[in-house]
Scaffold this motif. Structure first.
Motif, PDB file in Angstrom:
ATOM      1  N   LEU A 145       0.824  -1.199   0.000  1.00 18.94           N
ATOM      2  CA  LEU A 145       0.000   0.000   0.000  1.00 18.94           C
ATOM      3  C   LEU A 145       0.863   1.256   0.000  1.00 18.94           C
ATOM      4  CD1 LEU A 145      -2.858  -0.916   2.500  1.00 18.94           C
ATOM      5  CD2 LEU A 145      -2.926  -0.910   0.003  1.00 18.94           C
ATOM      6  N   PRO A 146       0.324   2.377  -0.491  1.00 19.05           N
ATOM      7  CA  PRO A 146       1.085   3.630  -0.484  1.00 19.05           C
ATOM      8  C   PRO A 146       1.529   3.995   0.923  1.00 19.05           C
ATOM      9  CG  PRO A 146      -0.887   3.841  -1.827  1.00 19.05           C
ATOM     10  CD  PRO A 146      -0.995   2.522  -1.131  1.00 19.05           C
ATOM     11  N   ALA A 147       2.753   4.544   1.022  1.00 15.30           N
ATOM     12  CA  ALA A 147       3.331   4.861   2.322  1.00 15.30           C
ATOM     13  C   ALA A 147       3.737   6.327   2.362  1.00 15.30           C
ATOM     14  CB  ALA A 147       4.542   3.973   2.601  1.00 15.30           C
ATOM     15  N   LEU A 167      -2.266  20.741   5.973  1.00 18.93           N
ATOM     16  CA  LEU A 167      -0.924  20.292   6.345  1.00 18.93           C
ATOM     17  C   LEU A 167      -0.207  19.547   5.230  1.00 18.93           C
ATOM     18  CD1 LEU A 167       1.189  20.018   8.604  1.00 18.93           C
ATOM     19  CD2 LEU A 167       0.098  17.870   9.242  1.00 18.93           C
ATOM     20  N   LEU A 168      -0.867  18.566   4.612  1.00 25.93           N
ATOM     21  CA  LEU A 168      -0.169  17.659   3.719  1.00 25.93           C
ATOM     22  C   LEU A 168      -0.711  17.755   2.294  1.00 25.93           C
ATOM     23  CD1 LEU A 168      -0.052  14.532   6.054  1.00 25.93           C
ATOM     24  CD2 LEU A 168       1.752  16.211   5.682  1.00 25.93           C
ATOM     25  N   PRO A 169       0.039  18.382   1.368  1.00 22.43           N
ATOM     26  CA  PRO A 169      -0.342  18.384  -0.042  1.00 22.43           C
ATOM     27  C   PRO A 169       0.128  17.081  -0.695  1.00 22.43           C
ATOM     28  CG  PRO A 169       1.663  19.627   0.248  1.00 22.43           C
ATOM     29  CD  PRO A 169       1.252  19.135   1.616  1.00 22.43           C
ATOM     30  N   ILE A 170       0.300  17.062  -2.006  1.00 24.72           N
ATOM     31  CA  ILE A 170       0.835  15.885  -2.682  1.00 24.72           C
ATOM     32  C   ILE A 170       2.264  15.628  -2.191  1.00 24.72           C
ATOM     33  CG2 ILE A 170       1.530  17.331  -4.647  1.00 24.72           C
ATOM     34  CD1 ILE A 170       1.188  14.854  -6.429  1.00 24.72           C
ATOM     35  N   ILE A 171       2.545  14.371  -1.816  1.00 30.87           N
ATOM     36  CA  ILE A 171       3.865  14.012  -1.286  1.00 30.87           C
ATOM     37  C   ILE A 171       4.335  12.725  -1.961  1.00 30.87           C
ATOM     38  CG2 ILE A 171       5.213  13.410   0.755  1.00 30.87           C
ATOM     39  CD1 ILE A 171       3.230  14.963   2.435  1.00 30.87           C
ATOM     40  N   PRO A 172       5.259  12.807  -2.913  1.00 30.90           N
ATOM     41  CA  PRO A 172       5.826  11.593  -3.504  1.00 30.90           C
ATOM     42  C   PRO A 172       6.863  10.979  -2.570  1.00 30.90           C
ATOM     43  CG  PRO A 172       6.798  13.531  -4.518  1.00 30.90           C
ATOM     44  CD  PRO A 172       5.765  14.029  -3.540  1.00 30.90           C
ATOM     45  N   SER A 173       6.971   9.654  -2.593  1.00 31.82           N
ATOM     46  CA  SER A 173       7.920   8.946  -1.731  1.00 31.82           C
ATOM     47  C   SER A 173       8.517   7.774  -2.482  1.00 31.82           C
ATOM     48  CB  SER A 173       7.229   8.433  -0.459  1.00 31.82           C
ATOM     49  OG  SER A 173       6.599   9.475   0.251  1.00 31.82           O
ATOM     50  N   VAL A 174       9.675   7.349  -2.028  1.00 25.10           N
ATOM     51  CA  VAL A 174      10.317   6.168  -2.585  1.00 25.10           C
ATOM     52  C   VAL A 174      11.051   5.448  -1.460  1.00 25.10           C
ATOM     53  CG1 VAL A 174      12.409   7.455  -3.198  1.00 25.10           C
ATOM     54  CG2 VAL A 174      11.892   5.292  -4.359  1.00 25.10           C
ATOM     55  N   SER A 175      11.022   4.133  -1.499  1.00 23.69           N
ATOM     56  CA  SER A 175      11.771   3.338  -0.527  1.00 23.69           C
ATOM     57  C   SER A 175      12.334   2.119  -1.230  1.00 23.69           C
ATOM     58  CB  SER A 175      10.884   2.905   0.650  1.00 23.69           C
ATOM     59  OG  SER A 175       9.842   2.059   0.216  1.00 23.69           O
ATOM     60  N   TYR A 176      13.408   1.597  -0.655  1.00 19.25           N
ATOM     61  CA  TYR A 176      14.086   0.435  -1.227  1.00 19.25           C
ATOM     62  C   TYR A 176      14.308  -0.584  -0.125  1.00 19.25           C
ATOM     63  CZ  TYR A 176      17.567  -2.325  -3.793  1.00 19.25           C
ATOM     64  OH  TYR A 176      18.257  -3.344  -4.417  1.00 19.25           O
ATOM     65  N   VAL A 211       9.575   0.627  -3.952  1.00 18.75           N
ATOM     66  CA  VAL A 211       8.192   1.070  -3.774  1.00 18.75           C
ATOM     67  C   VAL A 211       8.134   2.572  -4.050  1.00 18.75           C
ATOM     68  CG1 VAL A 211       6.209   1.249  -2.241  1.00 18.75           C
ATOM     69  CG2 VAL A 211       7.746  -0.713  -2.050  1.00 18.75           C
ATOM     70  N   PHE A 212       7.433   2.934  -5.120  1.00 19.20           N
ATOM     71  CA  PHE A 212       7.218   4.333  -5.466  1.00 19.20           C
ATOM     72  C   PHE A 212       5.766   4.673  -5.121  1.00 19.20           C
ATOM     73  CE2 PHE A 212      10.202   2.366  -8.385  1.00 19.20           C
ATOM     74  CZ  PHE A 212      11.304   3.219  -8.312  1.00 19.20           C
ATOM     75  N   VAL A 254      -1.536   6.379  -4.275  1.00 16.65           N
ATOM     76  CA  VAL A 254      -1.200   5.299  -5.212  1.00 16.65           C
ATOM     77  C   VAL A 254       0.242   4.868  -4.993  1.00 16.65           C
ATOM     78  CG1 VAL A 254      -2.839   6.052  -6.983  1.00 16.65           C
ATOM     79  CG2 VAL A 254      -0.510   6.932  -7.015  1.00 16.65           C
ATOM     80  N   SER A 255       0.541   3.635  -5.370  1.00 19.78           N
ATOM     81  CA  SER A 255       1.910   3.125  -5.259  1.00 19.78           C
ATOM     82  C   SER A 255       2.171   2.124  -6.371  1.00 19.78           C
ATOM     83  CB  SER A 255       2.144   2.463  -3.897  1.00 19.78           C
ATOM     84  OG  SER A 255       1.389   1.276  -3.776  1.00 19.78           O
ATOM     85  N   VAL A 256       3.442   2.008  -6.729  1.00 19.92           N
ATOM     86  CA  VAL A 256       3.911   1.017  -7.689  1.00 19.92           C
ATOM     87  C   VAL A 256       5.080   0.278  -7.045  1.00 19.92           C
ATOM     88  CG1 VAL A 256       4.881   0.602  -9.974  1.00 19.92           C
ATOM     89  CG2 VAL A 256       3.198   2.426  -9.653  1.00 19.92           C
TER      90      VAL A 256
END
Length: 761
Positions: A134-136, A748-757, A715-716, A695-697
């Motif tokens: 799931l999106p994080a 407080l929170l607008p669009i926030i892109p994230s990435v993890s490995y 995880v994007f 959303v997440s990929v």
């Protein structure tokens, strides 16, 4: 205590003489990790059971020349074991994880039809594998954010991990890690939970129809179990996100007689923020958590477990203006458990538990300083017993005793001429002590092929120097099969809560305060009745449920209107006591099979509160009363390497209180700068409706690490894809031109892109 097991064994002797008993543990074949909630059944005799919280099962079958034993668990290959001329024996069983990735996106690790046939209602098991897709937010996976997407659960403020179940407050949720309560399961002001997903085995939420072994809270039980570690070989996993990194290592002990698991996570948020801070302001925020667990098998009948957890947050801020603050808080838990099998049908778990929670906070603004300190320490001894007299009958009983120590401190005053914030005199704080105990008995009984019930009684006791409270808590759940794929369930339960978290919604305090029941502060009590309809279709590919509940709560606690605490001794004298009630309808549809899996949840509810000394005695909406709450969660497997997932949430704006005017009084000297707000009613406005799409990929690939086979995973994810400016809070101020009071909304929170490995080996 010894007389009861002996009497039960004697009464069940005629049944045992005609039966054979299989018992043991069900484990993952690759890691040796126990599987909680796995199904063990003899289809030809239409009998079966599931493993308990420790992976143990006991199944009584009729004597036969041969038996076919079927073992199943979602995400694992079903095992069929043929037994010729079977006799009573211990059978430790293993299952192999299914190769298909499609099974990894289930919300629940329940066995087939268990949601239909089990008597328990209002209970959901969270899939940790689904949680990983799931999106994080900022790349940090979080089980408490997944909990908020379930029916009957309201989230707190945007982006936070707070959750409110069926009209209850946050303190009415018992969050426990390996049986140890965690009083504040949060990091970073609630943006993340303290639970590192890589260290967890199972997460169960119970929101109604509470079994008698649970007590001490009104609204829900979030039961979190740590992993035991790989008893087959050394392995590990680790990852890097935007604000934190994690590492988990595990392996066998003494040639597989035991295993260990250690897991840690630490943020580097302080390093990332440093380049962006103004020269005349500085901030610092660090958090970490650490989990460790060891288990050892003394023999076929005895196992020992030791698990520990610690988590810390430390924040400081010095702004260009006069606002300054410092906060430190954290939890420590330790659990020592002994599992013992007295006979083929009698199992016991005995635990020694200690847990602490501390919070200290200081704020400085406009020449005034406010301080708060909350400290809790618990020592607990508990013992739980399970007895299986027949395939259709399970008895559970036990007891628990906890010694509580509280250390509350709250004050506000002018800043000393020295300009230094006074140091907390924590050593001189007067401690408050209390003892909480309980005994319980619960009977799960299949009455006929269609009807089953779970009846229980819990006897809680709370005592401190000022008061003693003893209560009765009956529990009853009934299940009736309407067909092979449909059932109807009804439950009723009474719960009592002796610890109170007093929210700061009407008092100018920077944090909440935990208090014990006393002669002034009486226990909270709730009664809840629920009715549910459950149905599976297309060979369990779809699961659907509709639950309706009504809940009444008494002994609710809030601060009186206009409260200004100058010292901690004034807390009890500034409290208001009242009642609350909640009604709701919960709809839940889940898809288990195919490339697309996920669930839809919708809750229609109303929660009100009424206090004689608040709001002129009139009823008002609960702070997290949201009439409509919708969540759509889905995951689609594009290939064996790529998965797309997302969640859409919508809910009614929560109520809040706005003043209709302000009054200035000269000559005073308080933290409020001599300005007081004029309120006509409590929670008289609502924020705008909230909605968000995440959303997440995920890309997963098999690799070789350090000469061992493993995987890598990117995880994007994007939080708030269309950057909806949802309201976080509203504050009252004065218009610069008209000088009239106005309300301003803060997002407080607008669009926030994230990435993890992440890697595993």
């Amino acid at each position: 205590m010894r007389l009861l097991p002996g009497l039960l064994l004697l009464l069940s002797f005629p049944v045992l003489a005609q039966s054979i008993t299989f018992n043991g543990y069900v484990r993952d074949e690759r890691t040796g990790e126990v599987l909680i909630g796995a199904s063990v059944a003899v289809p030809s005799q239409k009998i079966g059971t599931t493993t308990n919280h420790y992976g143990f099962y006991s199944l009584l079958a009729l004597t036969a020349d041969s038996l076919n034993l079927v073992v199943s668990y979602v995400g694992y290959r079903t095992s069929n074991l043929r037994l010729l001329h079977p006799t009573s024996q211990q059978l430790n069983l293993t299952l192999t994880e299914a190769a298909s990735q499609l099974n990894e996106v289930l919300i629940s690790d329940q066995v087939t039809d268990q949601n239909i046939r089990q008597t328990q209602m209002g209970s959901l098991n969270l899939s940790l594998k689904l949680n990983k897709t799931l999106p994080a937010l900022f790349g940090e996976r979080d089980i408490l954010k997944t909990v908020q997407l379930l029916p009957g659960v309201q989230g707190g403020q945007e982006g936070t991990t707070g959750f409110y179940v069926r009209g209850g407050n946050s303190d009415q949720n018992l969050v426990q890690l390996d049986e140890a309560p965690v009083y504040n399961p949060n990091h970073l002001f609630g943006l993340f939970s303290t639970f590192n997903t890589n260290a967890l085995n199972r997460v169960t939420l119970i929101k109604g129809g509470f079994p008698a072994q649970y007590g001490g809270r009104l609204s829900s039980i979030l039961d979190v179990t740590m992993r035991e570690g790989n008893s087959k070989k050394f392995s590990g996993q680790g990852g890097i996100g935007l604000i934190a990194s994690n590492l988990t290592l595990e392996g066998p002990i003494s040639g597989g007689r035991g295993s260990y698991m250690i897991s840690g996570r630490r943020t580097y948020l302080d390093l990332l923020l440093k380049p962006f801070l103004p020269k005349n302001g500085k901030t610092n925020y660090t958090f970490y958590d650490f989990n460790a667990k060891i288990n050892y098998r003394l023999g076929e009948r005895d196992r020992l477990f030791l698990s520990v957890f610690t988590g810390r947050d430390n924040a400081q801020y010095t702004g260009a203006s006069s606002l300054n603050y410092g906060i430190r808080f954290g939890n420590n838990t330790a659990t020592f458990r002994w599992n013992h099998l007295f006979s083929n049908t009698l199992f016991a778990n005995t635990s020694l538990i200690t847990n602490t929670y501390q919070l200290s906070l200081s704020t400085l603004q406009s020449g005034y300083v406010a301080q708060i300190y909350t400290g809790l320490r618990d020592y607990t001894l508990k013992s739980d017993w399970e007895y299986y007299p027949s395939p259709k009958h399970t008895l559970r009983w036990g007891g628990i005793v906890t010694n509580h120590a509280f250390a509350p401190l709250a004050s506000s005053a002018r800043l000393p001429k020295s300009g230094k914030i006074p140091v907390f005199p924590t050593d001189s704080i007067t401690r408050q002590y209390a003892t909480e105990a309980g005994l319980y008995l619960n009977d799960d009984w299949i009455l006929t092929e269609r009807a089953a019930l779970s009846a229980g009684l819990r006897l809680p006791l709370f005592r401190n120097p000022t008061a003693t409270y003893a209560r009765l808590e009956p529990r009853l759940s009934v299940r009736y099969l309407l067909g092979t794929v449909t059932s109807l369930k009804v439950s009723y339960s009474i719960m009592n809560q002796f610890l109170h978290l007093v929210p700061n919604s009407t008092a100018s305090l920077p944090a909440d305060i935990w208090l014990p029941s006393s002669a002034v502060v009486r226990p909270q009590t709730s009664q809840q009745i629920a009715v549910g309809w459950f149905r599976n279709s297309r060979n369990n590919a779809f699961e659907m449920s509709i639950e309706a509940y009504a809940k009444e709560m008494r002994g609710q606690v809030l601060f009186r209107e206009g409260t200004q605490l100058l010292k901690s001794s004034e807390i009890e004298q500034n409290l208001a006591f009242g009642r609350g009630w909640s009604i709701g309808l919960e709809f839940y549809l889940r898809k288990n099979a195919g490339r697309f899996t996920g669930w839809l949840s919708y809750t229609l509810s109303k929660t009100m509160q009424q206090f004689a000394n608040l709001n002129r005695g009139k009823a008002f909406p609960f702070a997290y009363d949201r009439r409509h709450n919708l969540a759509l969660v889905g995951s689609y497997e594009l290939s064996s390497h790529w998965t797309v997932a997302g969640n859409l949430t919508f809910y009614t704006g929560r109520p809040y209180t706005l003043p209709v005017g302000r009054v200035q009084i000269n000559g005073g000297s308080t933290l409020y700068n001599d300005i007081y707000a004029d309120y006509t009613s409590r929670n008289n406005y609502r924020l705008r409706p909230y909605h968000r799409l995440d959303v997440s990929v995920t890309h997963k690939k098999n690799r070789t690490w350090f000469g061992h086979p493993g995987t890598s995973e990117w995880v994007f994810s994007t939080y708030n894809l269309y950057s909806r400016l949802n309201p976080y809070f509203v504050y009252a101020t004065t218009d610069d031109f008209t000088r009239q009071p106005i309300a301003r909304e803060v997002s407080l929170l607008p669009i926030i892109p994230s990435v993890s490995y992440q890697i595993s080996f």
